[in-house]
Each structure stands twice: as C-alpha cells, then as structure tokens.
Scaffold this motif. Structure first.
Motif, short mmCIF file in Angstrom:
data_model
loop_
_atom_site.label_atom_id
_atom_site.label_comp_id
_atom_site.label_asym_id
_atom_site.label_seq_id
_atom_site.Cartn_x
_atom_site.Cartn_y
_atom_site.Cartn_z
N LYS A 65 0.80 -1.28 0.03
CA LYS A 65 -0.02 0.05 -0.01
C LYS A 65 0.89 1.31 -0.20
O LYS A 65 0.33 2.33 -0.03
N ALA A 66 1.99 1.23 -0.01
CA ALA A 66 3.17 2.28 -0.27
C ALA A 66 3.08 2.71 -1.52
O ALA A 66 2.89 1.76 -2.22
N PHE A 67 3.59 3.85 -1.76
CA PHE A 67 3.84 4.23 -3.24
C PHE A 67 5.02 4.32 -3.46
O PHE A 67 6.14 4.56 -2.79
N LEU A 68 5.45 3.70 -4.57
CA LEU A 68 6.66 3.93 -5.44
C LEU A 68 7.00 5.02 -6.21
O LEU A 68 5.97 5.16 -7.27
N TYR A 69 7.51 6.19 -6.21
CA TYR A 69 7.79 7.17 -6.76
C TYR A 69 9.06 7.13 -7.77
O TYR A 69 10.11 6.84 -7.28
N SER A 70 8.71 7.27 -8.80
CA SER A 70 9.85 7.90 -9.95
C SER A 70 9.61 8.89 -10.93
O SER A 70 8.56 9.34 -10.97
N PRO A 71 10.98 9.60 -11.37
CA PRO A 71 11.01 10.87 -12.12
C PRO A 71 10.14 10.61 -13.51
O PRO A 71 10.70 9.37 -14.17
N LEU A 72 9.69 11.61 -13.87
CA LEU A 72 8.95 11.47 -15.24
C LEU A 72 9.82 12.53 -16.06
O LEU A 72 9.68 12.84 -17.21
N VAL A 73 10.39 13.26 -15.35
CA VAL A 73 11.28 14.42 -15.90
C VAL A 73 13.18 13.90 -15.63
O VAL A 73 13.45 13.70 -14.56
N GLY A 74 13.51 13.71 -16.71
CA GLY A 74 15.06 13.32 -16.59
C GLY A 74 16.07 14.40 -16.20
O GLY A 74 15.60 15.87 -16.15
N GLN A 75 17.07 14.15 -15.41
CA GLN A 75 17.99 14.94 -15.00
C GLN A 75 18.46 15.89 -16.02
O GLN A 75 18.74 17.18 -15.83
N SER A 76 19.13 15.28 -17.02
CA SER A 76 19.70 16.08 -18.15
C SER A 76 18.79 16.93 -18.83
O SER A 76 18.90 18.21 -19.14
N GLU A 77 17.53 16.46 -18.85
CA GLU A 77 16.34 17.37 -19.71
C GLU A 77 16.06 18.50 -18.51
O GLU A 77 15.90 19.45 -19.26
N TYR A 78 16.00 18.29 -17.31
CA TYR A 78 15.75 19.48 -16.41
C TYR A 78 16.83 20.46 -16.44
O TYR A 78 16.60 21.72 -16.45
N ARG A 79 18.15 19.87 -16.52
CA ARG A 79 19.34 20.79 -16.42
C ARG A 79 19.43 21.73 -17.52
O ARG A 79 19.71 23.06 -17.51
N ALA A 80 19.19 21.06 -18.83
CA ALA A 80 19.05 21.76 -20.10
C ALA A 80 18.08 22.95 -20.14
O ALA A 80 18.32 24.32 -20.32
N TYR A 81 16.78 22.59 -19.40
CA TYR A 81 15.77 23.56 -19.23
C TYR A 81 16.02 24.60 -18.38
O TYR A 81 15.98 25.79 -18.64
N ALA A 82 16.77 24.33 -16.96
CA ALA A 82 16.89 25.21 -16.06
C ALA A 82 18.04 26.06 -16.48
O ALA A 82 18.04 27.19 -16.23
N GLY A 83 19.02 25.68 -17.13
CA GLY A 83 20.01 26.37 -17.55
C GLY A 83 19.69 27.51 -18.56
O GLY A 83 20.01 28.72 -18.59
N LYS A 84 18.87 26.97 -19.47
CA LYS A 84 18.28 28.03 -20.40
C LYS A 84 17.26 29.21 -19.99
O LYS A 84 17.58 30.20 -20.30
N SER A 85 16.61 28.57 -18.94
CA SER A 85 15.61 29.68 -18.26
C SER A 85 16.58 30.68 -17.37
O SER A 85 16.22 31.77 -17.35
#
Length: 124
Positions: A65-85
C-alpha cells in the motif's frame, strides 16, 4: 522545453534523490531528506505530493500500500531547461555575458579554463 513542470528549489531536492535512486518510497525520501535538511516529514510529503500533481514524478502503488515514486522528468532534460531559463532570466539569453560574468566574479582555476577551452574546441 515548455512542457516541463516548474520545480522549486525544495522540490528539486526530492528530484535529486529520485534521479540518484531511480525510484523510492516516500519513507526512503523522507529518511534521506531528514538527515540532510531541517525539514519535517510532513513538509517532505507535501513536496512529493506537489511533484506528483505537477507531473514531475509518478506514483505507483505497491503491494504494501506504499507508493513507489519515480521521476518523469530526466535530470539532463531538467538541467538543459533550467540552464536555458536561468540564462534568459539573468543574462537576457546572452551566453557571452554569463560566461564573462562568471570569469570575472568567480575565481576560475587554470585547470578549469583549460577544460573549458578543450570543450569549446571539441564543439566547434
């Protein structure tokens, strides 16, 4: 890149754990963050809930009944977005201005300068 959810600095700490581990239960995330921050478990649970609501992570129910969480946003994808932003917000999109500012304001070692030169030579 407009499709990526906005991730706050606090939420990013949860994402870093999920990027490192691949997936984790809320108990695992809470354990990691309570040892490295002053956050209370309820605060961490709120961050997890927000990330799931934003579509940055997915929650899968386990047999316990616990939830297992996993990322839907990749780290490199986020870094590219955050860097551009960041570049757009702080330096009006000027990479030259950002690099010049970093070189003038930060103490960059000769090794780092050589590494940057090598990177530029490889990309050109």
């Amino acid at each position: 890149m407009k499709g990526l959810p906005q991730i706050s600095g606090s939420e990013l700490e949860v994402m870093k754990i999920l990027w490192e581990l691949g997936h984790a239960t809320s108990a695992q995330i809470v354990h990691r963050l309570t040892t490295t921050s002053e956050w209370k478990p309820k605060t961490i649970q709120t961050l997890i809930t927000r990330l799931a609501a934003k579509g940055a992570i997915k929650a899968e129910k386990t047999e316990t009944k616990a939830f297992l969480y996993s990322p839907l946003v990749g780290q490199s994808e986020y870094r590219a977005y955050a860097g551009k932003s960041f570049l757009q917000k702080v330096y009006d999109g000027s990479l030259n201005l950002m690099i010049a500012s970093f070189i003038k304001e930060q103490k960059i070692s000769q090794t780092e300068i050589d590494s940057l030169k090598k990177l530029l030579d490889e990309e050109l």
